[in-house]
Each structure stands twice: as C-alpha cells, then as structure tokens.
Design a protein around this motif. Structure first.
Motif, PDB file in Angstrom:
ATOM      1  N   PRO B  81       0.832  -1.208   0.000  1.00 26.57           N
ATOM      2  CA  PRO B  81       0.000   0.000   0.000  1.00 26.57           C
ATOM      3  C   PRO B  81       0.866   1.258   0.000  1.00 26.57           C
ATOM      4  O   PRO B  81       2.010   1.251   0.450  1.00 26.57           O
ATOM      5  N   VAL B  82       0.304   2.333  -0.508  1.00 29.65           N
ATOM      6  CA  VAL B  82       1.004   3.616  -0.526  1.00 29.65           C
ATOM      7  C   VAL B  82      -0.011   4.683  -0.147  1.00 29.65           C
ATOM      8  O   VAL B  82      -1.188   4.585  -0.511  1.00 29.65           O
ATOM      9  N   ALA B  83       0.447   5.669   0.595  1.00 26.36           N
ATOM     10  CA  ALA B  83      -0.442   6.741   1.046  1.00 26.36           C
ATOM     11  C   ALA B  83      -0.670   7.709  -0.099  1.00 26.36           C
ATOM     12  O   ALA B  83       0.179   8.520  -0.435  1.00 26.36           O
ATOM     13  N   GLN B  84      -1.821   7.592  -0.708  1.00 22.24           N
ATOM     14  CA  GLN B  84      -2.147   8.410  -1.868  1.00 22.24           C
ATOM     15  C   GLN B  84      -3.622   8.718  -1.791  1.00 22.24           C
ATOM     16  O   GLN B  84      -4.455   7.847  -1.996  1.00 22.24           O
ATOM     17  N   GLY B  85      -3.934   9.946  -1.460  1.00 23.38           N
ATOM     18  CA  GLY B  85      -5.351  10.302  -1.351  1.00 23.38           C
ATOM     19  C   GLY B  85      -5.860  10.023   0.044  1.00 23.38           C
ATOM     20  O   GLY B  85      -5.908   8.890   0.480  1.00 23.38           O
ATOM     21  N   ALA B  86      -6.224  11.056   0.753  1.00 19.56           N
ATOM     22  CA  ALA B  86      -6.754  10.907   2.107  1.00 19.56           C
ATOM     23  C   ALA B  86      -7.856  11.935   2.289  1.00 19.56           C
ATOM     24  O   ALA B  86      -7.616  13.123   2.077  1.00 19.56           O
ATOM     25  N   GLY B  87      -9.012  11.488   2.678  1.00 18.52           N
ATOM     26  CA  GLY B  87     -10.104  12.416   2.896  1.00 18.52           C
ATOM     27  C   GLY B  87     -10.372  13.248   1.655  1.00 18.52           C
ATOM     28  O   GLY B  87     -10.603  12.717   0.584  1.00 18.52           O
ATOM     29  N   PRO B  88     -10.279  14.573   1.807  1.00 16.49           N
ATOM     30  CA  PRO B  88     -10.563  15.440   0.658  1.00 16.49           C
ATOM     31  C   PRO B  88      -9.411  15.552  -0.332  1.00 16.49           C
ATOM     32  O   PRO B  88      -9.528  16.259  -1.334  1.00 16.49           O
ATOM     33  N   GLU B  89      -8.311  14.895  -0.077  1.00 11.95           N
ATOM     34  CA  GLU B  89      -7.154  15.004  -0.967  1.00 11.95           C
ATOM     35  C   GLU B  89      -7.470  14.305  -2.285  1.00 11.95           C
ATOM     36  O   GLU B  89      -7.687  13.106  -2.326  1.00 11.95           O
ATOM     37  N   SER B  90      -7.467  15.083  -3.345  1.00 17.71           N
ATOM     38  CA  SER B  90      -7.811  14.547  -4.653  1.00 17.71           C
ATOM     39  C   SER B  90      -6.547  14.537  -5.495  1.00 17.71           C
ATOM     40  O   SER B  90      -6.177  15.537  -6.090  1.00 17.71           O
ATOM     41  N   ILE B  91      -5.867  13.413  -5.495  1.00 19.13           N
ATOM     42  CA  ILE B  91      -4.615  13.339  -6.248  1.00 19.13           C
ATOM     43  C   ILE B  91      -4.411  11.910  -6.718  1.00 19.13           C
ATOM     44  O   ILE B  91      -4.835  10.967  -6.058  1.00 19.13           O
ATOM     45  N   GLY B  92      -3.798  11.769  -7.858  1.00 24.45           N
ATOM     46  CA  GLY B  92      -3.598  10.450  -8.435  1.00 24.45           C
ATOM     47  C   GLY B  92      -2.173   9.976  -8.285  1.00 24.45           C
ATOM     48  O   GLY B  92      -1.578  10.024  -7.208  1.00 24.45           O
ATOM     49  N   LEU B  93      -1.599   9.550  -9.393  1.00 30.30           N
ATOM     50  CA  LEU B  93      -0.273   8.940  -9.344  1.00 30.30           C
ATOM     51  C   LEU B  93       0.815   9.924  -8.948  1.00 30.30           C
ATOM     52  O   LEU B  93       1.894   9.517  -8.502  1.00 30.30           O
ATOM     53  N   GLU B  94       0.580  11.215  -9.126  1.00 30.56           N
ATOM     54  CA  GLU B  94       1.631  12.186  -8.795  1.00 30.56           C
ATOM     55  C   GLU B  94       1.910  12.246  -7.303  1.00 30.56           C
ATOM     56  O   GLU B  94       2.879  12.873  -6.880  1.00 30.56           O
ATOM     57  N   ALA B  95       1.060  11.625  -6.489  1.00 30.86           N
ATOM     58  CA  ALA B  95       1.304  11.601  -5.046  1.00 30.86           C
ATOM     59  C   ALA B  95       2.337  10.553  -4.669  1.00 30.86           C
ATOM     60  O   ALA B  95       2.856  10.582  -3.556  1.00 30.86           O
ATOM     61  N   LEU B  96       2.624   9.635  -5.564  1.00 26.39           N
ATOM     62  CA  LEU B  96       3.526   8.545  -5.205  1.00 26.39           C
ATOM     63  C   LEU B  96       4.931   9.073  -4.936  1.00 26.39           C
ATOM     64  O   LEU B  96       5.451   9.881  -5.703  1.00 26.39           O
ATOM     65  N   PRO B  97       5.567   8.602  -3.862  1.00 28.43           N
ATOM     66  CA  PRO B  97       6.930   9.050  -3.548  1.00 28.43           C
ATOM     67  C   PRO B  97       7.950   8.304  -4.395  1.00 28.43           C
ATOM     68  O   PRO B  97       8.808   7.573  -3.886  1.00 28.43           O
ATOM     69  N   VAL B  98       7.839   8.525  -5.693  1.00 29.47           N
ATOM     70  CA  VAL B  98       8.649   7.783  -6.653  1.00 29.47           C
ATOM     71  C   VAL B  98       9.128   8.753  -7.716  1.00 29.47           C
ATOM     72  O   VAL B  98       8.379   9.636  -8.138  1.00 29.47           O
ATOM     73  N   ALA B  99      10.353   8.607  -8.141  1.00 29.46           N
ATOM     74  CA  ALA B  99      10.832   9.376  -9.280  1.00 29.46           C
ATOM     75  C   ALA B  99      10.527   8.595 -10.557  1.00 29.46           C
ATOM     76  O   ALA B  99      10.528   7.358 -10.547  1.00 29.46           O
ATOM     77  N   VAL B 100      10.286   9.307 -11.620  1.00 28.38           N
ATOM     78  CA  VAL B 100      10.004   8.632 -12.888  1.00 28.38           C
ATOM     79  C   VAL B 100      11.159   7.720 -13.282  1.00 28.38           C
ATOM     80  O   VAL B 100      10.964   6.615 -13.778  1.00 28.38           O
ATOM     81  N   GLY B 101      12.385   8.188 -13.002  1.00 29.82           N
ATOM     82  CA  GLY B 101      13.553   7.379 -13.333  1.00 29.82           C
ATOM     83  C   GLY B 101      13.703   6.147 -12.470  1.00 29.82           C
ATOM     84  O   GLY B 101      14.499   5.274 -12.777  1.00 29.82           O
TER      85      GLY B 101
END
Lengths: 187, 592
Positions: B81-101
């Motif tokens: 699991p990854v913390a992405q989106g909580a309550g009113p937080e409306s965010i998709g993949l950009e919340a992931l703590p990951v670099a594209v590289g």
C-alpha cells in the motif's frame, strides 16, 4: 506554406538519394554564423534584427543529426515591449555531397523561448512554445575542414495564432574527425 | 500455474518480465516510458489501454477500472500500500513518492485477484528499482501549444499550461539510495482559468507545486522506503465541483520483503503513514479542507507449494471538521489453491459495517500448443471501509468542504471472464471477454449536487482484443476495446456512460539500435456522456502521440522528446476540465 511544403519534398527527395555516409558520429561539424529573419514574423509591431546561430552536427542513422540554437531580437515600433527569441532545436536530415559541395536538409523540433522586456509581467516575463521546422542549404568545403555554409529555414511556432518564422543564415563551419572519446559519448 | 494472485508476490516474479502476471494484464517497462518520452508518472496511464484515466487539468490523472462500477483503481508501490489520497485530498499517481527514473515497470491487472493482501478488482502496481549506481538527475519540461507569445500585447489571449520545470535528483551509497522529485505546474487552461484564478488570492498566480522525497534501503530480500511529500496544491475536488486550494503533507514508511525456508515462502508488508491537509494561506475560498489521518497497515503472505494464504490488517485514525467517527479498523484474510489447470481463492474481510469477502475460481485449458484459455468466475462484497473516499467520511460527518451526502454502501460484484492467449511465431494474440453485475452506490459529482451519492445496480460487459508482433528492432501492437452497461438503473448507466464505449490503439516502436528509440501511438477514443453537466457530451477523439529517445555515453545520459495529441484533437476527459492541446515534453537524465 507552399514553400514549406516544397522544402518537405526536398527533404524526402534527398532522403532517397544514395550517398556515401561516414560512420555514425565519426565527424563533428561546429558551425557559427548569423541568422537573418525575413517575412512577416509577428507582424508590424516589431522589427526583427539578425542574431547569432550555432550548430553542432554529426552523421547518424543514415543522415545527419544536429543540435542548434539561434537568437533573434525583436525591437518594438509601438508601445509594446521588446523581446528576445531564442530557439534551441534538435534535428535530423539527409545530405549528399558532390565534390566540395554538400547539399543538406533537416527537419527540426525544439522550443521557442520568448523573453520580454516587461517589468509588469508578474511572472510571465518569459514564455516557451513548441517549434517545428524545416531547413535546407548548402556548404562549400574551403579546405582544412573549413566550410562556408548558407541555408534557408522555416520554423513554425505553435502559438495561439501559429506563426512561421523565416530565416536566412550563413557562416563558417569547422568539420573535424570526432575523437574516440567523443564518439563513445555520443553513441 | 493459474495466476490468480497477486501483487504481494509480484516481487517473486521475474523482475524483468514483460508478461503480466495475471490474465488480461499489461506491463509497461522503463524502456517503454523512455521511448514514449514520459516525464510524469501519470503519463503511464496513457500507455496502458487497459485502464481509463480522467484528468481535469492535465497535471495528474486518476486511473479508473471498468469493473462492476467504474471506480478508482487500487494503486500499489512495490506490491504494498502507498499513502495516496486521504479524505478530501484529490490526487492520483503524482502523489507517489517515486521518481520517474526509479520506475522499473508498471503492472496493471484487471483482476480478480489478491493484491497487497486484499482480494478484489483492478490494481496498478508501480515497481521500482535503483535508478543509478551512484547519482541520478533528471530535468523535464512540458509545454502546451497555443501560448499567446508576443501577440498578447496586441490581443487579449490567455496563457496556456506549462509543466515544469520538473526536477529529479538522487544519490546512492551502498544499499541505500535517496530520491527527490519536484513538480511545478500552472493550470491556466481557458476552461478552468476562472475557477483556478478565482480560488487564489490576486498576489499569487495559481500553481500546483510540490515535492516528494524518499530514502530506500534494500538488502536480504527486504526493501524499506521512507518518504515525505509536500504540495501547495490546487486539485479539482469532485465533491466540491471545483478546484480547492490546499497544502498537503504526508510522511510514510513501508517495509516489504519475502524469505524462503525450505518449501515455505513468507512475504509481507508493513506500512505506516500520516497525512495532513490544511487550507492554503493563499486560498481565496472559504473552504477549509482540514484533515489529519494516520494509517497503520500490515500484511503477511505464506506460500507452500500450491497453497498460499495471507492476512492483512489496517487501522486508520482520521480527524476533521464535523467528523464524528474517524476510526476504521479493517481485517482481511484469504487463501488460495493453485493447480496446474485450476485455481481457487477465498477471501473474507471484516470491519465496523459488517463482513465482506469473496472468491474466485479459474480454470485453464490449453487446446493446442501455444494457445491457452482461462475462465474466471468471481464474486465479491467490498465493504465501504475498503475504499474510504470522501463520501465515506461525509457519511461520518466530515464537513470541511461543505455538505456531502455521505455514507457508502457495500459494493457487490459478480464477474465472469474469459481470457485467451495465442502465440503464432512472432505474433502474440490476446483476447478477453467479461460480463459483470454490480450493486452498490456511486458518486457522480454533479455540479448541482456535488456531494450526492446515488444507488447503482446493473450489468455490464467488456471485451478486448490485441495483436502484437516484434522482430529485430521493430514492435507493433494493435488493440480494440469495447465496454458498457447492458442493463441497470439510472445511476449505474450514468456511471458507465462516463467511460468510452469503444477504443482502439495502434502502436509502433522502432529501435535501430539499443541507443535510439522511435515511438508512435495512435488512439481512437470513443465519446463519453456526463449527464447533469453543462456540455455533457465529450466527443470521440483521435490522438497521435510520438516519442523519440536517445541514450549516450554508455547509458549514462538519456534524452527524450514526447509529443502528445500531435494532431490537435480536442482532448478532454472531464466536462469541467481543460482541453489539452498538442504538447511537447522534454526530458534529460543522467545516471552515474
């Protein structure tokens, strides 16, 4: 647009012309010169002034790959700010040689970076926009790797009102064999 | 063996495999991302025509899976699991703590199956790998065509969106590496400019800007990731039917791993996160999203021969304006038997709302060499606690964004799916057909009732066919897809009409050598209808994307150009959203 289309056909025709190509990245040509804008440009509110152009080119993938940057200054006639236009591009195209003369063409893609002399722009002093272009020209070998070159290019800036910028450029180039370390970097 | 399971055990799959470990799945590799000129995580969704994605402003996109009811897809990071989106937080993949590289491959599975210890529908797993031996850096910028340029001094022309400059940086020492990613975006599209400018005080240009940072340690079949995120954000919140300024911060830590002892393999994850949302001090709106959430999550998987099973427990403690009960405790258990031709999974879940669970049976038949059929039947009751969207918390009193017709029912889904795969020389053929029925409720986010939920019940079908060919530096792929409701009430049909009924993709990648890649993708995307919205009909579009990437200096340097919507179609996936014009993406990387 007809001239742009004609240039596109020229690129295609040159692409089918068989020519002895040196190995990929085996030579490097460094060019410097002046770019002189002509045509309507951005309309009557500005006068375009020539600027410098720099390019690095090497044989690659059956043609020539290049990275270039040119700058043009636009001086305001009316009550609008002056601005500078810097256009870095990368391109590829075919080339054929006939004796000391080389004919080449290229399709380029890059960005047009506008920098406005506007202190009230509030964070919008600069803009970047996509630019695509075609250019064709010729170079004459003068000796010892030195060439004199001239070309004409059309760049389409994908603004809200798409604008074609025409430039005539010319200058000198130095074409050298690429050292092994440079070939290793480029490969 | 029947692949009914699993993201938890995906780490055990061949890490470089381009074959999805699930029927009907899709794998997008790092080299696919590079060839396509991807500079943002959410662009991955564009390469997976298995999912649909909705974006209001082009900064981010949320993946939707058309299973049961069109609903957000579960997003995992390295199978956990990854913390992405909580309550009113409306965010998709950009919340992931990951670099594209850092992305090694992205695995999309339509399900049913177990992922991170939870049985259910589609999921997307971002699997990572250390980007470089010592140091890593990347720079990306994207520009949408249609800027005014100097003509803005002659006519009133609105500026258009620009992505970036975005920066990634990383460094590695022994088994430890750290990463940083910065995003910068100005949402100025004419369709949303009134809302975005209206949400921000005049002294501040509306922006979405923020960073994520992560430290990762690997060794002894364990991976630990500690990450932080901070964004000064302006996301579109469907429940408010507009963009809402908010500052969101998050810290999370995740440990995953697996070990083998004799014939038994154990794996699992531990995850803890704290998320905080505050009203931005530059907000011009009276809305105060104010939200605090703490998550604890642990899962354990055991596999012995053909038998596997697992447990997962989650505990969430949330606080916000009006929230009467911010506590959720959810337990899950599952067991699976995988034979050479038949497999079965049984799952159970329990939380405050009751008991849920489900099961699946799959049978594989190989009528000929290189030809396989897999028939999967499944049913599931998903508890509201398993998908804690804003409506769920609204039902418990949360009022930070105004009145929300809250509460959520359990979602009951029954599925029957047939997958076929054939290998004919260099050609691979795949096809799937699925029918499903669902009963639950759906949040439609209508402008005149943004927080309202409505019951939804009905049946739907989906089919997909794909052909792929690869030989000597050239790969071609074509696929067609159809999906839609067959019967159902108004809410059910309305939810399905928001996804394209038809779609087709043709894709080509040319690699003259291992240093240069040329990529082209042509997608025909069907129309959608968003009942209750002004301009409810979004027309069908033909999208052409191009990519060019070059490596140099022995893979240490990478540069890519990406063109999106080169043909200039009206690319809009939400009726209140931006129409994304042709855009150029540029990315330069150094991996040392």
């Amino acid at each position: 647009m007809r001239l742009v289309s004609s240039l596109a056909f020229l690129v295609a025709a040159l692409a089918t012309a068989a020519a002895a190509q040196p190995g990929d990245w085996s030579t490097v040509a460094m060019s410097a010169g002046a770019a002189v804008p002509f045509g309507a440009g951005f309309g009557d509110a500005w006068d375009a002034a020539p600027g410098p152009t720099l390019r690095v080119e090497a044989p690659a993938y059956g043609g020539h790959a290049s990275a270039a940057v040119r700058a043009v200054w636009f001086e305001a006639r009316d009550d609008v700010p002056d601005f500078r236009l810097v256009v870095p591009t990368v391109g590829w195209g075919p080339a054929i040689e006939r004796g000391p003369v080389r004919f080449g063409a290229s399709a380029d893609v890059g960005i047009a970076w506008f920098s406005f002399d506007d202190r009230e722009a509030l964070g919008l002093e600069s803009e970047i926009e996509v630019v695509t272009g075609l250019r064709g020209g010729t170079a004459v070998r003068l000796g010892r790797g030195v060439e004199a070159w001239a070309e004409v290019g059309a760049s389409r800036v994908a603004l809200f009102d798409p604008t074609t910028l025409w430039t005539a450029s010319g200058g000198l180039a130095l074409r050298l064999g690429a050292p092994d370390w440079l070939q290793g970097v480029l490969r | 063996m029947i692949a009914l399971v699993l993201a938890t055990l995906l780490a055990l799959a061949p890490p470089d495999s381009t074959e999805a470990p699930c029927p009907g799945g899709k794998v997008v590799t790092q080299s696919d991302l590079e060839a396509a000129g991807v500079i943002h995580l959410h662009d991955v969704l564009r390469l997976t025509d298995v999912l649909d994605a909705v974006s209001v402003d082009g900064f981010d996109a949320a993946p939707f899976g058309a299973v049961g009811l069109p609903q957000p897809v579960r997003v995992l990071l390295d199978g956990a699991p990854v913390a992405q989106g909580a309550g009113p937080e409306s965010i998709g993949l950009e919340a992931l703590p990951v670099a594209v590289g850092e992305v090694h491959r992205v695995v999309v599975c339509p399900g049913p199956g177990v992922a991170a210890g939870a049985f259910g529908g589609p999921w997307l797993d971002v699997q990572t790998a250390r980007p470089a031996r010592r140091a890593y850096g990347a720079f990306g910028v994207g520009n949408e065509s249609g800027d005014p340029g100097p003509l803005r001094y002659l006519e009133p022309i609105q500026n258009v969106d620009r992505w970036g400059p975005d920066v990634e940086a990383g460094a590695a020492v022994g088994p430890l590496y750290g990463l940083y990613r910065h995003r910068d975006f100005m949402p100025t599209d004419a369709a949303i400019a009134d809302r975005t400018f209206g949400a921000s005080v005049p002294e501040r240009y509306p922006k979405r800007i923020g960073w994520v940072a992560a430290a990762v340690a690997e060794g002894a079949r364990l991976r630990a990731r500690a990450a932080a995120r901070h964004m000064s954000d302006l996301p579109f919140v469907p429940e408010a039917a507009r963009e809402v300024p908010m500052v969101h911060t998050a810290g999370q830590a995740t440990v995953t791993g697996d070990r083998a002892w004799g014939g038994v393999r154990l794996g699992g994850h531990g995850h803890a996160a704290r998320l905080r949302l505050d009203r931005a001090d530059w907000s011009a709106l009276p809305l105060d999203p104010d939200w605090t959430e703490t998550r604890l999550d642990a899962g354990l998987v055991a596999e012995a021969g053909r038998i596997s099973g697992g447990l997962r427990a989650e505990h969430v403690a949330a606080a916000g304006p009006g929230l009467a009960d911010g506590t959720v405790t959810l337990g899950r258990a599952w067991a699976q038997v995988s034979g050479s031709r038949v497999g079965a999974t049984l799952a159970a879940s329990g939380a405050g709302s009751g008991v849920g669970g489900g099961g699946a049976v799959a049978a594989e038949w190989r009528p000929a060499p290189r030809f396989a059929l897999v028939l999967t039947a499944s049913a599931q009751r998903a508890l509201p606690e398993e998908d804690r969207d804003l409506g769920f918390w609204g039902g418990r009193g949360y009022a930070g964004l105004g009145a929300i017709d809250g509460g959520a029912d359990a979602l009951d889904v029954a599925r029957l799916r047939l997958d076929a795969t054939a290998h004919l020389g260099a050609v691979r053929l795949r096809a799937s057909a699925e029918g499903h029925g669902a009963r639950g409720d759906v949040f439609l986010g209508l402008p005149d009732a943004p927080g309202a939920r409505t019951g939804a019940e009905g049946t739907a079908a989906a089919g997909r066919a794909e052909a792929a060919w690869a030989r000597r530096g050239l790969s071609l792929r074509a696929s067609v897809r159809a999906q839609g409701s067959l019967s159902g009430d108004d809410g059910y049909r309305a939810a399905w009409r928001r996804l394209p009924r038809l779609g087709a993709v043709a894709e080509a990648t040319a690699r003259p050598d291992d240093r240069l890649a040329l990529w082209a993708r042509l997608e025909a995307r069907g129309s959608t209808r968003w009942d209750g919205f002004p301009e409810a009909d979004l027309p069908a579009v033909l999208l052409l994307d191009l990519g060019l990437s070059k490596r140099a200096w022995g893979d240490r340097l990478r540069a890519s150009l990406g063109g999106r919507n080169v043909l200039g179609a009206t690319e809009r996936t939400h009726p209140l959203g931006a129409a994304l014009a042709p855009r150029l993406l540029v990315r330069v990387e150094a991996r040392l």
